[in-house]
Design a protein around this motif. Sequence first.
Motif, mmCIF file in Angstrom:
data_model
loop_
_atom_site.group_PDB
_atom_site.id
_atom_site.type_symbol
_atom_site.label_atom_id
_atom_site.label_comp_id
_atom_site.label_asym_id
_atom_site.label_seq_id
_atom_site.Cartn_x
_atom_site.Cartn_y
_atom_site.Cartn_z
ATOM 1 N N TYR A 42 0.559 -1.066 -0.107
ATOM 2 C CA TYR A 42 0.188 0.012 -0.146
ATOM 3 C C TYR A 42 0.919 0.691 -0.068
ATOM 4 C CZ TYR A 42 -2.859 3.006 1.616
ATOM 5 O OH TYR A 42 -3.433 4.749 1.796
ATOM 6 N N ALA A 43 2.098 1.408 0.975
ATOM 7 C CA ALA A 43 2.883 2.772 0.762
ATOM 8 C C ALA A 43 3.815 2.708 -0.802
ATOM 9 C CB ALA A 43 3.638 2.114 1.784
ATOM 10 N N TYR A 44 3.854 1.958 -1.733
ATOM 11 C CA TYR A 44 4.678 1.429 -2.486
ATOM 12 C C TYR A 44 3.808 2.764 -3.827
ATOM 13 C CZ TYR A 44 6.414 0.361 -7.206
ATOM 14 O OH TYR A 44 7.223 0.099 -8.070
ATOM 15 N N TYR A 45 1.394 1.820 -3.244
ATOM 16 C CA TYR A 45 1.235 2.108 -4.331
ATOM 17 C C TYR A 45 0.695 3.584 -3.769
ATOM 18 C CZ TYR A 45 -0.907 -2.075 -5.683
ATOM 19 O OH TYR A 45 -0.897 -3.696 -6.232
ATOM 20 N N ARG A 46 0.977 4.415 -2.812
ATOM 21 C CA ARG A 46 0.726 5.756 -2.449
ATOM 22 C C ARG A 46 2.445 6.397 -3.043
ATOM 23 N NH1 ARG A 46 0.178 6.637 3.985
ATOM 24 N NH2 ARG A 46 -0.348 8.966 3.140
ATOM 25 N N ALA A 47 2.894 6.208 -2.892
ATOM 26 C CA ALA A 47 4.602 6.484 -3.952
ATOM 27 C C ALA A 47 4.300 6.601 -5.182
ATOM 28 C CB ALA A 47 5.626 5.611 -3.637
ATOM 29 N N ILE A 48 3.504 5.692 -6.093
ATOM 30 C CA ILE A 48 3.247 5.777 -7.176
ATOM 31 C C ILE A 48 2.010 6.600 -7.636
ATOM 32 C CG2 ILE A 48 2.150 4.890 -9.565
ATOM 33 C CD1 ILE A 48 4.264 2.226 -8.234
ATOM 34 N N TRP A 49 1.047 7.326 -7.105
ATOM 35 C CA TRP A 49 0.519 7.591 -7.155
ATOM 36 C C TRP A 49 0.872 8.900 -7.110
ATOM 37 C CZ3 TRP A 49 -3.716 4.817 -3.153
ATOM 38 C CH2 TRP A 49 -3.740 3.382 -3.684
ATOM 39 N N ALA A 50 1.499 9.717 -5.435
ATOM 40 C CA ALA A 50 2.034 10.739 -5.893
ATOM 41 C C ALA A 50 3.391 10.913 -6.833
ATOM 42 C CB ALA A 50 2.605 10.395 -4.232
ATOM 43 N N ARG A 51 3.349 10.440 -7.181
ATOM 44 C CA ARG A 51 4.279 10.489 -8.132
ATOM 45 C C ARG A 51 3.718 11.012 -9.888
ATOM 46 N NH1 ARG A 51 9.216 6.287 -10.897
ATOM 47 N NH2 ARG A 51 10.268 7.978 -11.670
ATOM 48 N N TYR A 52 2.339 10.833 -10.092
ATOM 49 C CA TYR A 52 1.526 10.852 -10.607
ATOM 50 C C TYR A 52 0.456 11.932 -11.129
ATOM 51 C CZ TYR A 52 5.204 7.623 -13.421
ATOM 52 O OH TYR A 52 6.272 7.057 -13.697
ATOM 53 N N GLY A 53 0.876 12.132 -9.662
ATOM 54 C CA GLY A 53 -0.417 13.610 -8.662
ATOM 55 C C GLY A 53 -1.783 12.558 -9.328
ATOM 56 N N CYS A 54 -1.622 11.669 -8.078
ATOM 57 C CA CYS A 54 -3.239 11.309 -8.601
ATOM 58 C C CYS A 54 -3.228 11.252 -6.702
ATOM 59 C CB CYS A 54 -3.052 9.833 -9.073
ATOM 60 S SG CYS A 54 -4.728 8.762 -8.793
ATOM 61 N N SER A 55 -4.225 11.475 -6.297
ATOM 62 C CA SER A 55 -4.835 11.797 -4.717
ATOM 63 C C SER A 55 -6.663 10.757 -4.898
ATOM 64 C CB SER A 55 -4.900 13.395 -4.595
ATOM 65 O OG SER A 55 -3.853 13.489 -4.860
ATOM 66 N N PRO A 56 -6.140 9.726 -5.111
ATOM 67 C CA PRO A 56 -8.323 9.294 -4.965
ATOM 68 C C PRO A 56 -8.747 8.767 -4.030
ATOM 69 C CG PRO A 56 -6.286 7.787 -4.899
ATOM 70 C CD PRO A 56 -4.635 8.811 -5.103
ATOM 71 N N GLU A 57 -10.038 8.711 -4.341
ATOM 72 C CA GLU A 57 -10.453 8.832 -3.021
ATOM 73 C C GLU A 57 -12.142 7.832 -3.278
ATOM 74 O OE1 GLU A 57 -15.270 10.776 -1.759
ATOM 75 O OE2 GLU A 57 -13.975 12.050 -2.971
#
Length: 246
Positions: free
Chosen positions: A22-37
């Motif tokens: 999950y921490a890895y997914y969050r790092a990927i989301w942050a890298r590509y500007g995704c803040s998912p609800e």
Amino acid sequence: MEYDVLSAFYDRLVNADYAALYAYYRAIWARYGCSPEVVLDLGCGTGNLLPHLEQAHQVIGVDISAEMLSAAREKAAPETLLLQQDMRALDLYGTVDAAVCALDGINALEDGQAVLETLSRVNLFLSKGGLFVFDVNTPYKFRQVLDGAAFVYDTEEVYCVWQSALQGKSCAFWLDFFVPDGRGRYERRQEALEQRVYELEELEQLVARSGLELLAVLGDHSLEPPGPQEQRVFFVTRKGRDAPNQ
């Protein structure tokens, strides 16, 4: 594959660090500007990732196996929606901001057409700018690690022998479970599974055909490209055109 027998013992046999994932997914989301609800856990299995996703997101879990979903229901929050669906025919009630498919679920799809159908359906239900991250076992892993291998798991609940062999572009797995009956004897249960070997270039082409935009192919829990002996790679894709050319 519906994992009728494996579902009962999956959590005892598969050792994965879901908090790190999950921490890895969050790092990927942050890298590509995704803040998912809203996040889709595609192929959620017994639901080990769900509690981590639920910390900060609305979550939908999808799996083909009723037995897996039954185990997932016990771990998931009451408000988390769980759907029994074939990922090739994914059908949600609305869009999601991010989707993940963890622990080589894509390898369980039998051929490129099945992968294309799955990617296309995910693309359809992603919101604008949404990311889909999935991982696969690499050809290197199948050929150098899994082919001809045997693994033995010995727990209080089950003794399991897990054998695998590469057959062309498919890897067959034979699982023998020996479950104690409480009277000093064991009940033997068997299950056969199969995973498809996908070359990375083939998957890249399928991503393009699905309408998704390929952002990166990354090494295992890394933000860098994979090395030649990588056993697992992650594909990072983004919502693309709505009318994929299949």
